[in-house]
Design a protein around this motif. Structure first.
Motif, PDB file in Angstrom:
ATOM      1  N   ALA A 134      -2.729   6.926   2.418  1.00 17.66           N
ATOM      2  CA  ALA A 134      -1.800   5.795   2.326  1.00 17.66           C
ATOM      3  C   ALA A 134      -1.748   5.382   0.860  1.00 17.66           C
ATOM      4  O   ALA A 134      -2.483   4.492   0.424  1.00 17.66           O
ATOM      5  N   THR A 135      -0.888   6.039   0.113  1.00 15.96           N
ATOM      6  CA  THR A 135      -0.879   5.845  -1.337  1.00 15.96           C
ATOM      7  C   THR A 135       0.506   6.146  -1.884  1.00 15.96           C
ATOM      8  O   THR A 135       1.442   6.427  -1.150  1.00 15.96           O
ATOM      9  N   GLY A 136       0.652   6.081  -3.216  1.00 15.04           N
ATOM     10  CA  GLY A 136       1.894   6.456  -3.862  1.00 15.04           C
ATOM     11  C   GLY A 136       3.026   5.466  -3.672  1.00 15.04           C
ATOM     12  O   GLY A 136       4.193   5.844  -3.700  1.00 15.04           O
ATOM     13  N   HIS A 137       2.713   4.181  -3.546  1.00 14.44           N
ATOM     14  CA  HIS A 137       3.751   3.183  -3.261  1.00 14.44           C
ATOM     15  C   HIS A 137       4.559   2.781  -4.497  1.00 14.44           C
ATOM     16  O   HIS A 137       5.531   2.042  -4.384  1.00 14.44           O
ATOM     17  N   HIS A 138       4.154   3.230  -5.671  1.00 11.01           N
ATOM     18  CA  HIS A 138       4.886   3.026  -6.919  1.00 11.01           C
ATOM     19  C   HIS A 138       5.224   1.543  -7.113  1.00 11.01           C
ATOM     20  O   HIS A 138       4.321   0.717  -7.153  1.00 11.01           O
ATOM     21  N   ARG A 139       6.524   1.189  -7.198  1.00  8.05           N
ATOM     22  CA  ARG A 139       6.918  -0.202  -7.445  1.00  8.05           C
ATOM     23  C   ARG A 139       6.881  -1.055  -6.186  1.00  8.05           C
ATOM     24  O   ARG A 139       7.123  -2.266  -6.261  1.00  8.05           O
ATOM     25  N   HIS A 140       6.603  -0.459  -5.033  1.00  7.02           N
ATOM     26  CA  HIS A 140       6.841  -1.144  -3.765  1.00  7.02           C
ATOM     27  C   HIS A 140       5.573  -1.460  -2.980  1.00  7.02           C
ATOM     28  O   HIS A 140       5.648  -1.746  -1.782  1.00  7.02           O
ATOM     29  N   GLY A 141       4.418  -1.433  -3.628  1.00 13.35           N
ATOM     30  CA  GLY A 141       3.177  -1.601  -2.886  1.00 13.35           C
ATOM     31  C   GLY A 141       3.064  -2.938  -2.172  1.00 13.35           C
ATOM     32  O   GLY A 141       2.572  -3.001  -1.038  1.00 13.35           O
ATOM     33  N   ILE A 142       3.523  -4.005  -2.804  1.00  8.68           N
ATOM     34  CA  ILE A 142       3.373  -5.323  -2.189  1.00  8.68           C
ATOM     35  C   ILE A 142       4.318  -5.473  -1.000  1.00  8.68           C
ATOM     36  O   ILE A 142       3.905  -5.868   0.100  1.00  8.68           O
ATOM     37  N   VAL A 143       5.586  -5.157  -1.186  1.00  7.65           N
ATOM     38  CA  VAL A 143       6.529  -5.311  -0.071  1.00  7.65           C
ATOM     39  C   VAL A 143       6.182  -4.381   1.089  1.00  7.65           C
ATOM     40  O   VAL A 143       6.386  -4.729   2.259  1.00  7.65           O
ATOM     41  N   LEU A 144       5.619  -3.209   0.807  1.00  8.80           N
ATOM     42  CA  LEU A 144       5.313  -2.254   1.881  1.00  8.80           C
ATOM     43  C   LEU A 144       3.934  -2.469   2.509  1.00  8.80           C
ATOM     44  O   LEU A 144       3.559  -1.721   3.419  1.00  8.80           O
ATOM     45  N   THR A 145       3.207  -3.479   2.093  1.00  4.13           N
ATOM     46  CA  THR A 145       1.864  -3.691   2.639  1.00  4.13           C
ATOM     47  C   THR A 145       1.864  -3.901   4.158  1.00  4.13           C
ATOM     48  O   THR A 145       1.090  -3.242   4.870  1.00  4.13           O
ATOM     49  N   PRO A 146       2.684  -4.789   4.721  1.00  7.64           N
ATOM     50  CA  PRO A 146       2.586  -5.016   6.170  1.00  7.64           C
ATOM     51  C   PRO A 146       2.890  -3.779   7.005  1.00  7.64           C
ATOM     52  O   PRO A 146       2.154  -3.464   7.944  1.00  7.64           O
ATOM     53  N   ILE A 147       3.959  -3.065   6.680  1.00  4.99           N
ATOM     54  CA  ILE A 147       4.326  -1.924   7.524  1.00  4.99           C
ATOM     55  C   ILE A 147       3.364  -0.762   7.319  1.00  4.99           C
ATOM     56  O   ILE A 147       3.038  -0.040   8.274  1.00  4.99           O
ATOM     57  N   THR A 148       2.878  -0.573   6.094  1.00  5.18           N
ATOM     58  CA  THR A 148       1.886   0.481   5.881  1.00  5.18           C
ATOM     59  C   THR A 148       0.646   0.222   6.713  1.00  5.18           C
ATOM     60  O   THR A 148       0.102   1.124   7.368  1.00  5.18           O
ATOM     61  N   ALA A 149       0.184  -1.023   6.711  1.00 11.60           N
ATOM     62  CA  ALA A 149      -1.010  -1.362   7.485  1.00 11.60           C
ATOM     63  C   ALA A 149      -0.793  -1.126   8.972  1.00 11.60           C
ATOM     64  O   ALA A 149      -1.662  -0.565   9.656  1.00 11.60           O
ATOM     65  N   ASP A 150       0.362  -1.533   9.483  1.00 11.17           N
ATOM     66  CA  ASP A 150       0.639  -1.356  10.914  1.00 11.17           C
ATOM     67  C   ASP A 150       0.722   0.121  11.287  1.00 11.17           C
ATOM     68  O   ASP A 150       0.137   0.553  12.295  1.00 11.17           O
ATOM     69  N   LEU A 151       1.460   0.900  10.495  1.00 12.88           N
ATOM     70  CA  LEU A 151       1.665   2.308  10.834  1.00 12.88           C
ATOM     71  C   LEU A 151       0.366   3.109  10.725  1.00 12.88           C
ATOM     72  O   LEU A 151       0.087   3.970  11.577  1.00 12.88           O
ATOM     73  N   ILE A 152      -0.413   2.854   9.695  1.00  4.71           N
ATOM     74  CA  ILE A 152      -1.659   3.607   9.525  1.00  4.71           C
ATOM     75  C   ILE A 152      -2.695   3.180  10.562  1.00  4.71           C
ATOM     76  O   ILE A 152      -3.424   4.025  11.118  1.00  4.71           O
ATOM     77  N   ALA A 153      -2.779   1.899  10.872  1.00  7.97           N
ATOM     78  CA  ALA A 153      -3.715   1.447  11.911  1.00  7.97           C
ATOM     79  C   ALA A 153      -3.340   2.037  13.267  1.00  7.97           C
ATOM     80  O   ALA A 153      -4.216   2.452  14.040  1.00  7.97           O
ATOM     81  N   ASP A 154      -2.051   2.104  13.568  1.00  4.34           N
ATOM     82  CA  ASP A 154      -1.614   2.731  14.817  1.00  4.34           C
ATOM     83  C   ASP A 154      -2.001   4.199  14.850  1.00  4.34           C
ATOM     84  O   ASP A 154      -2.458   4.719  15.878  1.00  4.34           O
TER      85      ASP A 154
END
Length: 342
Positions: free
Chosen positions: A302-322
């Protein structure tokens, strides 16, 4: 005891994944190297619309979906500086306006909510804007959060939910690599450091900034953003440099301040309190790398978010936890798996 999950990386992505995994009943350890990550320098813009770019339709869809989750995500965490005033796109010259309008037309063509504004309409919303501005747009759904409040809040939430923090790696059933630029060495994925220099200013007399919207500006072909905080801080950024050093350069400070003051002249009277450089974890297609790592059973990236790490935090967490809990990737992960680079 060997935990179910070990998350390598204690930035917002890693901490949010650990928090969500613990909420699913998994035992989790986070490995924290103690170094400040990209979030320490981030401005915290939640801009799924204004940052939608040509040829990145799949990424834009992920940004939009994650932004929808931010209000509830912020409410769970408490005070993270979440603000929903919206974002103004502002162009200083005719050439700047042509560039901004070309991108706005593309974004509107995707069905994204961004409204073209005349100069008078821009100044009605922000009277402190320069009278020279030629036009722009308003993205009501592009918000902001303060990363320097977000990371401690995520850490508190994770620990309260049962996550343990360690300085060194150990054994676990599943390992999640969420180490930003360090993920390249750990997982062999094509992540590179993209340097960004950023400034923090303070409004005179410690009062609130003279404007409330995030301003994304085009000023004589220079791109700049200004992010006002309720406590009087204004974040001005940011350069995009294919470099790995951490030096703050006079030229970058000059360019950022000149562009910011061209758009909001009062900025020249603000106090410069910090200038720093951070490194975004970039990828060849500017999209994150999310999902199982081929040839490495039990390893998820779960990496490589470039400029979008903050905005993508909630969905990344949900998708990876699932994924970790169920062992089956959500279809939303399909465009972002590590396999696309192999």
């Amino acid at each position: 005891m060997t935990p179910d999950v070990e998350v390598v990386g204690a930035g917002p992505i890693g901490l949010a994944i650990a928090w969500r995994c613990t909420q699913r009943g998994l035992t989790v350890r986070v490995v924290d190297d103690g170094q400040p990550g990209a979030a320490h320098a981030a401005a915290g813009m939640l801009s799924p619309v204004a940052e939608a770019y040509f040829g990145e339709e799949a990424l834009t869809g992920l940004l939009v979906e994650s932004a929808k989750r931010w209000p509830a995500f912020a409410a769970e965490l408490g005070d993270v500086g979440y603000r929903d005033d919206g974002t103004l796109v502002v162009a200083l010259t005719g050439d700047d306006l042509a560039e901004a309008e070309r991108l706005r037309a593309y974004q509107a063509g995707l069905g994204l909510p961004i409204d073209r504004l005349r100069p008078s309409e821009l100044r009605d919303r922000e009277p402190r804007l320069s009278p020279r501005v030629r036009g722009g747009a308003f993205a009501a759904g592009d918000h902001q959060v303060d990363p320097r409040k977000l990371v401690p809040a995520l850490r508190r939430a994770a620990i309260a939910a049962g996550v343990t923090i360690a300085a060194e790696r150990g054994l676990a059933r599943v390992t999640v690599i969420a180490a930003g630029c360090g993920s390249a060495a750990l997982a062999g994925v094509p992540v590179r450091a993209v340097k960004g220099q950023i400034l923090r200013l303070r409004a005179p007399d410690h009062g609130p900034p003279g404007f409330r919207h995030v301003i994304r500006g085009y000023a004589d072909s220079r791109h700049v953003y200004l992010v006002p905080r309720a406590e009087g801080e204004v974040v001005v950024g940011a350069t995009v440099e294919e470099r790995t050093d951490s030096a703050v350069t006079a030229g970058a400070v000059l360019d950022l301040l000149r562009a910011a003051a061209d758009l909001v002249p009062d900025i020249a009277e603000y106090h410069l309190v910090e200038a720093l450089a951070g490194h975004r974890p970039g990828t060849p297609d500017n999209a994150p790398i999310l999902g199982p790592l081929d040839g490495r059973p039990g390893v998820v990236v779960a990496t490589g978010h470039h400029r979008h790490g903050i905005v993508l935090t909630p969905i990344t967490a949900d998708l990876i936890a699932d994924l970790v809990e169920k062992g089956v990737p959500d279809p939303m992960l399909a465009p972002f798996t590590p396999a696309r680079f192999t």
